[in-house]
Design a protein around this motif. Structure first.
Motif, PDB file in Angstrom:
ATOM      1  N   ARG A 145       0.751  -0.956  -0.366  1.00 19.60           N
ATOM      2  CA  ARG A 145       0.107   0.360   0.328  1.00 19.60           C
ATOM      3  C   ARG A 145       1.369   0.719   0.258  1.00 19.60           C
ATOM      4  N   GLY A 178       2.201   1.806  -3.283  1.00 19.53           N
ATOM      5  CA  GLY A 178       1.665   2.718  -4.341  1.00 19.53           C
ATOM      6  C   GLY A 178       1.168   3.701  -3.828  1.00 19.53           C
ATOM      7  N   ASP A 234       1.573   6.182  -6.408  1.00 17.90           N
ATOM      8  CA  ASP A 234       1.083   7.733  -7.216  1.00 17.90           C
ATOM      9  C   ASP A 234       1.096   9.004  -6.927  1.00 17.90           C
ATOM     10  N   ASP A 268       1.312   6.497 -12.552  1.00 15.04           N
ATOM     11  CA  ASP A 268       0.256   5.644 -12.290  1.00 15.04           C
ATOM     12  C   ASP A 268       0.073   4.250 -12.382  1.00 15.04           C
ATOM     13  N   LEU A 285      -0.613   1.350  -9.709  1.00 12.71           N
ATOM     14  CA  LEU A 285      -1.669   0.067 -10.086  1.00 12.71           C
ATOM     15  C   LEU A 285      -1.665  -0.959  -9.579  1.00 12.71           C
ATOM     16  N   GLU A 286      -0.147  -1.637 -10.474  1.00 14.22           N
ATOM     17  CA  GLU A 286       0.343  -2.813  -9.976  1.00 14.22           C
ATOM     18  C   GLU A 286       0.622  -3.173  -8.386  1.00 14.22           C
ATOM     19  N   TYR A 320      -0.946  -1.858  -5.888  1.00 13.18           N
ATOM     20  CA  TYR A 320      -2.659  -1.722  -5.394  1.00 13.18           C
ATOM     21  C   TYR A 320      -2.625  -2.742  -5.202  1.00 13.18           C
ATOM     22  N   GLY A 321      -2.335  -3.605  -7.313  1.00 19.05           N
ATOM     23  CA  GLY A 321      -2.673  -4.775  -6.671  1.00 19.05           C
ATOM     24  C   GLY A 321      -2.537  -5.738  -5.555  1.00 19.05           C
ATOM     25  N   ALA A 357      -8.766   0.189  -2.918  1.00 20.89           N
ATOM     26  CA  ALA A 357     -10.137  -0.293  -3.823  1.00 20.89           C
ATOM     27  C   ALA A 357     -10.598   1.233  -5.149  1.00 20.89           C
ATOM     28  N   ARG A 403      -8.790   3.987  -4.772  1.00 18.72           N
ATOM     29  CA  ARG A 403      -7.995   4.572  -5.438  1.00 18.72           C
ATOM     30  C   ARG A 403      -7.911   3.713  -6.703  1.00 18.72           C
ATOM     31  N   VAL A 404      -7.605   2.492  -7.155  1.00 22.72           N
ATOM     32  CA  VAL A 404      -7.351   1.948  -7.674  1.00 22.72           C
ATOM     33  C   VAL A 404      -8.833   1.831  -9.183  1.00 22.72           C
ATOM     34  N   ARG A 445      -8.083   3.941 -12.892  1.00 22.21           N
ATOM     35  CA  ARG A 445      -8.238   3.017 -14.047  1.00 22.21           C
ATOM     36  C   ARG A 445      -9.149   4.128 -15.123  1.00 22.21           C
TER      37      ARG A 445
END
Length: 417
Positions: free
Chosen positions: A106, A109, A113, A118, A122-123, A125-126, A142, A144-145, A149
Motif C-alpha cells: 500500500r 502504491g 501514485d 499511475d 496500479l500494480e 495496489y493490486g 480499491a 484509488r484503483v 482506471r
C-alpha cells in the motif's frame, strides 16, 4: 544424505539479507535528512522522530523494526515534496523484507501514485488488494484503483475522438500525472480552436477533460449519498435536539471505569467526541451524536469515522480541507445525518455564534456543547466526566462553571439546565 547445517546456513543468509535491506532503508533516511538541510516544518519533525525510532529499533535485539520502517514511509508521504522519493525507497525496502506485507505494498502504491506513476501504482495496489480483500484500508485502495482506471479511460476515449491528433494521450506510461494533464489541456485547446465549441466531439472532449481533472484532484466516492445519510444544517439539528435531554460524555478513563453506563443511556441524546471507546457498564452504549474536529495539515488522511451514530458533526476550517475530509473519512451507513457546511465552524461563524475569542484550538467537546447551549432547545444539558482539570481548556472550563446549575461529584456530572 541431508546436510543438517543447510537449514541453519539458509536462515543466516536470509537474516543477513534482511539486515542489509534495513541498512539500505536507514541510509536512504540519512541521505534525505542531509539533503533537507536546515529546513523544518511540523511534518518534517514527525518524520525526523520516526527515523530516530527506526534507528533505535535496529539496535534492539527484541524489537521488530519493520513497523518503524513503515512509519517512516507514512510520515515521508505526509511530508510530500522530496519526501515522496524517500517514501518510495522505504516502501521498496519494506516489500523486499516482507513480500506479503499489505502495508508495504500500500505504501509503495501511494508513493508511486503521488509521483504520478499511475501504472506502477496500479500494480502495487493490486498486490495489496490480493493480500487483503476486505476492511477499510482495502476499501480505500480499491477506490484509488477505480480512480486511476477511470482516468485512463478518460484519456483513451479522448484520444479516440480525434484519432489523428490524440497520440499523446493514448500511452501516458512513464509520464507523471501533471505532465499528462498539461498535454490533455493543450489537446483540448487545440481541438476547440480547430473545430469550435459547438462540435459534438469537442463537447464530449470537454466533458472528459472535466472528469479527468476532478479525478486528479480527488478519488471517486463509492457511495456519494453515504448510504442514505441526510445532510442537516442548523435548523435540522435544532429539530433533532428539541425537547430531548442531552448528555455530553467525556472520553476520560474514569468514566469508562465507572458504573454510569445505564444512567448515560437513559438520556434522550448521548453525545461523544473524537476517538471514543465504548465500555457499556461505564460509558453506556448509545451514541446519538458524534462530534469530531479536524486537526493537522492533512486531516483527510485520518482513520475513517466508522462508529455508529445518529448524527455526525465534523468541525473544521478551511472549507476545502473540511470538504475533502468529510468526503474521504465518512463511512456509508455509519450515520443517519451529517452536519453540512453551515455547522463546520459554529464558534467563529458570524451566522451562528461569531465568538472568535475561542480560537482555532477550541476543543471538540466545548464546541459541540457551546453549539447545543446556543440552540437552547433541550430541557436538560449535562456533562459527565468533565469535572477534572485538563478535560477542557481553562477558559472553556470557566465558561462551563459560570453557567453550571448543579455539580454532582459522585456522578462526575455538571448540569447546565
Amino acid at each position: 544424505m541431508t546436510n543438517p547445517l543447510a537449514g541453519l546456513f539458509t536462515a543466516r543468509q536470509k537474516e543477513t539479507a534482511r539486515r542489509e535491506l534495513y541498512a539500505r532503508g536507514l541510509r536512504l533516511c540519512g541521505e534525505h535528512l542531509a539533503a533537507r538541510g536546515d529546513r523544518s516544518a511540523p511534518r518534517d519533525a514527525r518524520l525526523t522522530r520516526a527515523i530516530g525510532v527506526l534507528a533505535a529499533s535496529l539496535d534492539a535485539p527484541s524489537a521488530d523494526p519493520f513497523d518503524a520502517l513503515l512509519q517512516v514511509g507514512e510520515y515521508a508521504l505526509e511530508a510530500g515534496g522530496d519526501g515522496l522519493e524517500l517514501a518510495l525507497g522505504v516502501a521498496g525496502t519494506a516489500t523486499g523484507i516482507r513480500q506479503r506485507s499489505k502495508g508495504a505494498w500500500r505504501l509503495r502504491g501511494l508513493a508511486l501514485d503521488g509521483l504520478g506513476r499511475d501504472d506502477e501504482a496500479l500494480e502495487c495496489y493490486g498486490r495489496c488488494l490480493a493480500l487483503q480483500q476486505e476492511g477499510a484500508p482495502a476499501g480505500a485502495v480499491a477506490r484509488r484503483v477505480g480512480t486511476l482506471r477511470r482516468r485512463r479511460e478518460c484519456l483513451e476515449e479522448a484520444a479516440a475522438l480525434f484519432p489523428g491528433s490524440g497520440a499523446a494521450l493514448r500511452d501516458p506510461t512513464g509520464r507523471p500525472t501533471a505532465a499528462v494533464a498539461q498535454e490533455f489541456a493543450g489537446h483540448v485547446r487545440a481541438r476547440v480552436a480547430e473545430h469550435g465549441p459547438g462540435d459534438p466531439a469537442v463537447r464530449r472532449l470537454l466533458e472528459l477533460y472535466g472528469t479527468y481533472r476532478r479525478l486528479v484532484e480527488r478519488s471517486v466516492m463509492p457511495d456519494p449519498l453515504l448510504g442514505g445519510s441526510t445532510p442537516i444544517g442548523v435548523g435540522g439539528l435544532r429539530k433533532l435536539v428539541a425537547g430531548r435531554t442531552v448528555c455530553l460524555v467525556s472520553n476520560a478513563g474514569e468514566v469508562a471505569g465507572s458504573t454510569l453506563g445505564a444512567e448515560i443511556d437513559a438520556y434522550d441524546l448521548v453525545v461523544r467526541c473524537d476517538a471514543f471507546r465504548i465500555r457499556a457498564e461505564g460509558t453506556g452504549e448509545r451514541t446519538g451524536l458524534h462530534a469530531v474536529s479536524l486537526r493537522g495539515d492533512a486531516p483527510w488522511e485520518g482513520p475513517a469515522w466508522s462508529q455508529r451514530a445518529g448524527v455526525r458533526l465534523v468541525f473544521g476550517d478551511p472549507a476545502g480541507a473540511w470538504r475533502r475530509a468529510t468526503r474521504e473519512r465518512l463511512v456509508a451507513g455509519a450515520q443517519e445525518h451529517v452536519g453540512d457546511a453551515t455547522l463546520r465552524r459554529p464558534l467563529s461563524d458570524p451566522a451562528l455564534l461569531g465568538e472568535d475569542r475561542w480560537g482555532p484550538g477550541a476543543g471538540t467537546a466545548f464546541t459541540v456543547l457551546r453549539l447545543l447551549d446556543f440552540l437552547d432547545v433541550s430541557p436538560r444539558l449535562d456533562l459527565i466526566g468533565f469535572d477534572k482539570p485538563g478535560r477542557l481548556r481553562p477558559a472553556e472550563a470557566e465558561w462551563v462553571m459560570d453557567r453550571a446549575t448543579h455539580v454532582d461529584d459522585s456522578k462526575m456530572r455538571i448540569a447546565l439546565r
